[in-house]
Design an enzyme around this catalytic site. Structure first.
Site, PDB file in Angstrom:
ATOM      1  CD  GLU A 133      -3.058   0.733   2.380  1.00 19.24           C
ATOM      2  OE1 GLU A 133      -3.767   1.606   2.497  1.00 19.24           O
ATOM      3  OE2 GLU A 133      -2.819  -0.232   3.116  1.00 19.24           O
ATOM      4  N   GLY A 134       0.467   2.311  -0.725  1.00 13.78           N
ATOM      5  CA  GLY A 134       1.379   3.566  -0.751  1.00 13.78           C
ATOM      6  C   GLY A 134       0.397   4.684  -0.920  1.00 13.78           C
TER       7      GLY A 134
ATOM      8  CG  MET B   4       0.458   8.297  -5.484  1.00 12.30           C
ATOM      9  SD  MET B   4       1.173   8.778  -7.096  1.00 12.30           S
ATOM     10  CE  MET B   4      -0.014   8.461  -8.276  1.00 12.30           C
ATOM     11  CB  ALA B   5      -1.697   2.595  -6.148  1.00 12.02           C
TER      12      ALA B   5
ATOM     13  CG  ASP C  38       7.967   8.555  -5.785  1.00  8.00           C
ATOM     14  OD1 ASP C  38       8.788   9.083  -5.055  1.00  8.00           O
ATOM     15  OD2 ASP C  38       7.015   7.763  -5.798  1.00  8.00           O
TER      16      ASP C  38
END
Length: 649
Positions: free
Chosen positions: A18-19, A21-22, A137
């Site tokens: 999990e991050g 953005m997504a 990134d």
């Protein structure tokens, strides 16, 4: 999301990450029957149309990248489930840990690990930058390390195609605040050198175990990237090599033009540091010469010529009067010393004779053993040179400057050259290269081609290398064999057998060709149902799924069976009836031994045996036998088929 099928193909199995953005899920591709990673955008980004457009465009650009250190992007899609739209990226599934997890586990990495991982990341960036893709990134969370140490850079899905207009204009800057560059923090122009800055921060964290800037809020950390000074790694850990510190500090310069201008330049220095034995190296800086200075002449004041001559005259006079006595004393002393030395030599000459010894053969000895051997002989050893040598193990003597058997005086020093062992060669990356290129590449690296295996692949073109052993960038001895796995391309799909019975022979052959099938044996046989030249039987039933290039045997009608004339009463009704067997040979040019055995009245007998060249022609073989006889065909001694007499009712 668990159990959801995206694109009617990717079945979500479990959540694996999990991050910001997504979310990342492990999924199963039903079409190719393999595990993949599916990254699903968070809901808060779904309604941002501008972001979605960029996301699709940039993800598709990233999908064009193909490099062993970049996670492959297979697919980009959107799925409507209920009222929600799910935007997702399908990527290569990597079994391993993130670089961040590895740093947390170990505290900090060794110099060897730092250089190895940095080189692989830089190679990934070099490939992306050559394709005009800037990652934007780079951080340890986006770098996967497989169980065998292979680095895989991920999250190229939010990368931006590098153009002159690559400027971060959003108030929400994409990237992680601990790793992004000053220009990203300012919302300014970002390019390939922004990735180099982020990689410098990652290298800093790997070698020191900490990021250079910490703060109470993301804004305070961002300001430090813009204005703060980074504490050199050696102030944190004095064991960090000077060369590595210089590389890191050059990467993290505030001004983009003060950094490495490309990932290739960075890669050159990283490899130079790793493979050289020097802890530090001189950077390419301009040498500032001392300015040329014009020195003033030494002036001599004018003197009266007569005074000058008078002084010279006095000097000569004094010298003539006083120099004779010292010369006579010196000559007398020389005679006395010479006489004493000559007397001493003849009197004590035996005391000055130095003993000699024979030089032993040192070649092949380990340097420690050789040193002991020379000490026994009263000699000394000195290492003049160290070289790579495939014949001698590390530490063994390759040559000596005085030949074995020669006599030297005791105390003499023997110079030797010792082996550093076999020279290791770095295995080149052959993956994604055509098999025809391999010979030249391996020859350049002094390596040999090993076993080559071919396998089907739905994603890799035919004749393209899919894998290699040993893996790329590992170090091996010269002349090591590199095994390869080469793609055969997609596996051919099965075809359905067409109906041949009832077709003219030519039409049947055309039908087989159109279905990518081959005609096998052709046997003529009378038929009351089908006219002459029509197919009356096929060896594989219509509608059966078969592999392409399968051979199909057929019987061809010769027309209605002729009514035999009445035989004389004394003729044996069990007489042998002749017929012709037609066999179509392959076209591979090999030699084929054809043998036909007839089984008749319980007895097996070879009735035909001959070697033919496989030239694709049809061979007409005359045979005969009783109507109840069976005929067995053998190719190169291997049984192929058994068939009855074609005239048997």
């Amino acid at each position: 999301m668990i159990g959801t099928v995206l694109g009617n193909r990717y079945e979500i199995i479990e959540k694996i990450g999990e991050g910001g953005m997504a979310c990342v899920y492990k999924a199963r591709c039903r079409l190719l029957n393999r595990n993949v990673a599916v990254k699903v955008l968070r809901e808060e980004f779904v309604d941002d149309e501008d972001f979605i457009k960029k996301f699709k465009r940039e993800s598709q650009a990233a999908a064009s990248l193909s490099h062993p250190n970049i996670v492959n992007v297979y697919d980009v899609g959107v799925e409507k489930i209920g009222e929600n739209f799910i935007h997702y990226i399908v990527m290569e599934y990597i079994k391993g840990k993130t670089l961040k997890e590895i740093i947390k586990e170990k505290g900090k990495l060794s110099v060897e690990e730092t250089l190895d991982y940095s080189i692989q990341i830089a190679e990934a960036l070099e490939h992306a930058h050559k394709n005009h893709i800037v990652h934007r990134d780079i951080k340890p969370h986006n770098i996967m390390v497989t169980d065998d140490g292979r680095v895989k850079v991920t999250d190229f899905g939010i990368a931006r195609a590098a153009t002159t207009s690559t400027v971060t204009t959003s108030t929400n800057v994409i990237g992680s605040v601990h790793y992004f560059s000053p220009e990203q923090a300012r919302g300014g122009y970002t390019d390939e050198k922004s990735d180099i800055y982020s990689l410098g921060i990652v290298m800093y964290e790997m070698i020191t175990g900490k990021v250079p800037y910490e703060g109470d809020s993301p804004i305070s950390i961002a300001l430090k990237h813009i204005e703060g000074e980074i504490e050199p790694p050696r102030k944190i850990d004095s064991t960090v090599p000077i060369g590595l510190e210089k590389i890191i500090m050059k990467c993290v310069q505030k001004n983009q033009f003060d950094r490495y201008q490309s990932a290739g330049e960075l890669l050159y220095d990283l490899k130079k540091l790793k493979y050289s034995c020097v802890d530090d190296f001189i950077e390419n800086t301009s040498i500032i010469d001392s300015p040329t200075q014009i020195m003033s002449n030494i002036q001599i004041e004018n003197e009266d010529e007569e005074d000058l001559k008078g002084r010279k005259g006095k000097k000569k006079k004094n010298k003539g009067e006083n120099s004779l006595k010292p010369i006579l004393l010196a000559i007398l002393l020389a005679f006395i010393v010479t006489g004493f030395v000559a007397f001493s030599f003849f009197k004590f000459k035996d005391l000055f004779v130095v003993a000699e010894t024979v030089v032993p053969d040192l070649v092949g000895m380990h340097v420690d053993v050789a040193e002991e051997e020379l000490e026994k002989q009263g000699l000394k050893l000195k290492i003049y040179k160290e070289i790579y040598d495939n014949e001698f193990e590390e530490g063994e003597i390759v040559s000596q400057n005085v030949k074995a058997g020669e006599k030297v005086k005791k105390g003499f020093t023997i110079g030797v050259t010792i082996s550093k062992g076999s020279k290791l060669v770095k295995v080149p990356n052959l993956i994604n290269k055509n098999i025809t290129e391999v010979d030249a590449i391996l020859r350049e690296y002094n390596l040999d081609e090993g076993e080559v295996k071919y396998d089907y692949s739905d994603t890799v073109e035919a004749n393209i290398i899919m894998n290699q052993f040993p893996e790329p960038y590992t170090e091996v001895e010269a002349n090591t064999k590199i095994d390869l796995i080469v793609s055969k391309g997609p596996k051919s799909k099965p075809v359905l057998m067409p109906k041949l019975v009832g077709l003219k022979e030519k039409d049947a052959e055309n039908a087989l060709k159109s279905f990518n099938l081959k005609r096998g044996q052709r046997i003529e046989k009378p038929s009351d149902e089908y006219p002459e030249g029509y197919v009356i039987w096929q060896s594989i039933e219509p509608g059966v799924a078969v592999e392409p290039n399968t051979s199909v045997d057929i019987y061809i009608s010769t027309g209605p069976e002729k009514v035999p004339e009445e035989e004389p009463e004394d003729e044996d009704v069990n007489s042998e009836v002749p017929f012709n067997l037609k066999l179509t040979l392959p076209q591979d040019g090999t030699k084929v031994e054809i043998r036909i055995d007839r089984v008749q009245d319980g007895v097996s007998e070879t009735v035909y045996e001959k070697v033919h060249i496989a030239d694709g022609n049809t061979v007409k073989i005359p045979l005969k036998g009783k109507l109840d006889a069976q005929f067995e065909i053998y190719f190169n001694g291997i049984h192929n088929e058994t068939f009855p007499h074609p005239d048997k009712q």
